[in-house]
Motif scaffolding. Structure first.
Motif: not given
Length: 401
Positions: A235, A238, A245
């Motif tokens: 997480e 990202g 995405r």
């Protein structure tokens, strides 16, 4: 008429004048904790530049992360632009929301708590233990029990590893587990330190590290977030790359940040990391030379090292007690500065900072006393014995005055 003789040429006059002794060259300034390069950074940089990978992607950041995982004992690591970025992502991954409480040690640098405050959290500062200068587990236990009775437990507790010494993370994590509170350890100053044989930060939900220019290992900047939880680091990774995405176009379900560490800095950090054991040995030797050279003076004591801890001595910190015959901390700092020697007071506690004047706290007298009397001395791992003798000699002269 009298004959007026012509004045001799200026060059002739200068030759007749007595020559002044050349002024001695000033001694080079001694810095608090300057970068110490290994000499192996250039090959890694050359390889990186020749490969064309200079962005926060490619083989070099991945290699740096793998080496950090081994050094920290935490299998999942994301390399980031700074230690502050690591803390910010740690708070974000813990689900910190506006109005949540975050508890941390008051004796720290502002970066520990600033990201949480910027996210709308409410800080609360806890005092430190005189035996370690880090978050006091006994005080934490009392305050957590009180908060549980009031139904106001914090979202996160953030202990701080100070000046290269690990906090008592085992005790702190056990207490927080009892109440289901996440621990984000600020290990920015303690890469290479251990407690009870475990690396600094290991045992927290996540731990943040820094590779700023003054740290024991530097990338010229940068930081890292480490964890045993693969999902948390995925997480964080990202979010560090703008929360993009997988898609042929740019797709975002939330917003992120540009927090990735460049390949160029990762190459420097990777070369540095190989020298971590030697850097720890060197800094501990600097501490021992200070203790040998100054320890007999009245009114001076050194930052303690608990029996369960083996710190890096990233910075050697002393306490000066004018009531026992020592100069004041500020008198010592100014005398060192006048001699071209950099030193720094121990961190000013957060509860004494104007930015947090209204923040709640528990205790604070131990940290306030450490700030009032504490001074960090030049501690670089490349500090020479002659340079250190300069520092020791100057300090000893203050007692003779």
């Amino acid at each position: 008429m009298p004959v007026v003789e012509a004045a001799p040429p200026a060059a002739q006059v200068l030759r007749l004048l007595p020559r002044p002794e050349p002024a001695p060259e000033p001694a080079a300034r001694i810095l608090l904790s300057p970068p110490h390069l290994t000499g192996e950074e250039l090959p890694g940089l050359a390889t990186t530049l020749q490969s064309g990978w200079v962005a926060p992607a490619g083989p070099m950041p991945a290699a740096f992360e793998a080496a950090l995982a081994e050094a920290t004992g935490m299998p999942h690591v994301v390399a980031l632009a700074s230690g502050t970025a690591a803390l910010h992502l740690g708070y974000r991954c813990l689900g910190l929301e506006r109005g949540d409480e975050v508890w941390t040690a008051t004796l720290t640098y502002v970066a520990t708590i600033a990201p949480a405050v910027q996210m709308g959290a409410r800080p609360r500062f806890l005092d430190v233990s005189a035996g370690s200068w880090t978050l006091d587990p006994d005080l934490l236990e009392r305050e957590l029990a009180r908060a549980a009775r009031a139904g106001r437990l914090p979202r996160a507790v953030v202990p701080v590893d100070l000046f290269g010494q690990s906090c008592d993370l085992d005790a702190i994590a056990a207490l927080c587990d009892r109440w289901g509170i996440a621990v984000l350890c600020d290990s920015a100053e303690a890469l290479g330190a251990t407690r009870r044989g475990r690396p600094a930060g290991q045992g927290a939900r996540m731990a943040a590290f820094s590779f700023n220019g003054n740290k024991i290992i530097t990338a010229g900047g940068g930081g890292a977030l480490a964890s045993a939880d693969a999902a948390l680091i995925a997480e964080a990774r990202g979010l560090a790359h703008q929360a993009k995405r997988p898609a042929p176009h740019y797709e975002h379900e939330t917003t992120g940040y540009s927090y990735g560490l460049s390949s160029v800095l990762a190459a420097v950090g990777l070369a540095q990391l190989a020298a971590l054991p030697q850097r720890v040995t060197a800094r501990r030797a600097v501490f021992e030379r200070y203790r040998s050279g100054l320890g007999d003076l009245p009114g001076i004591t050194f930052m303690p090292e608990p029996a369960w801890s083996r710190g890096t001595r990233w910075l050697t910190a002393i306490l000066l007690d004018p009531g026992l015959g020592a100069p004041s901390r500020e008198a010592a700092r100014q005398a060192l500065a006048e001699a071209g020697i950099e030193s720094r007071p121990v961190w000013k506690p957060m509860h004494l900072q104007p930015a947090f004047r209204a923040a709640p706290r528990a205790g604070g007298s131990v940290a306030a006393d450490l700030f009032e009397r504490g001074l960090c001395l030049p501690s670089g791992s490349a500090l020479t014995i002659l340079q250190q003798d300069r520092v020791i000699g100057l300090l000893r002269s203050l007692w003779r005055r």
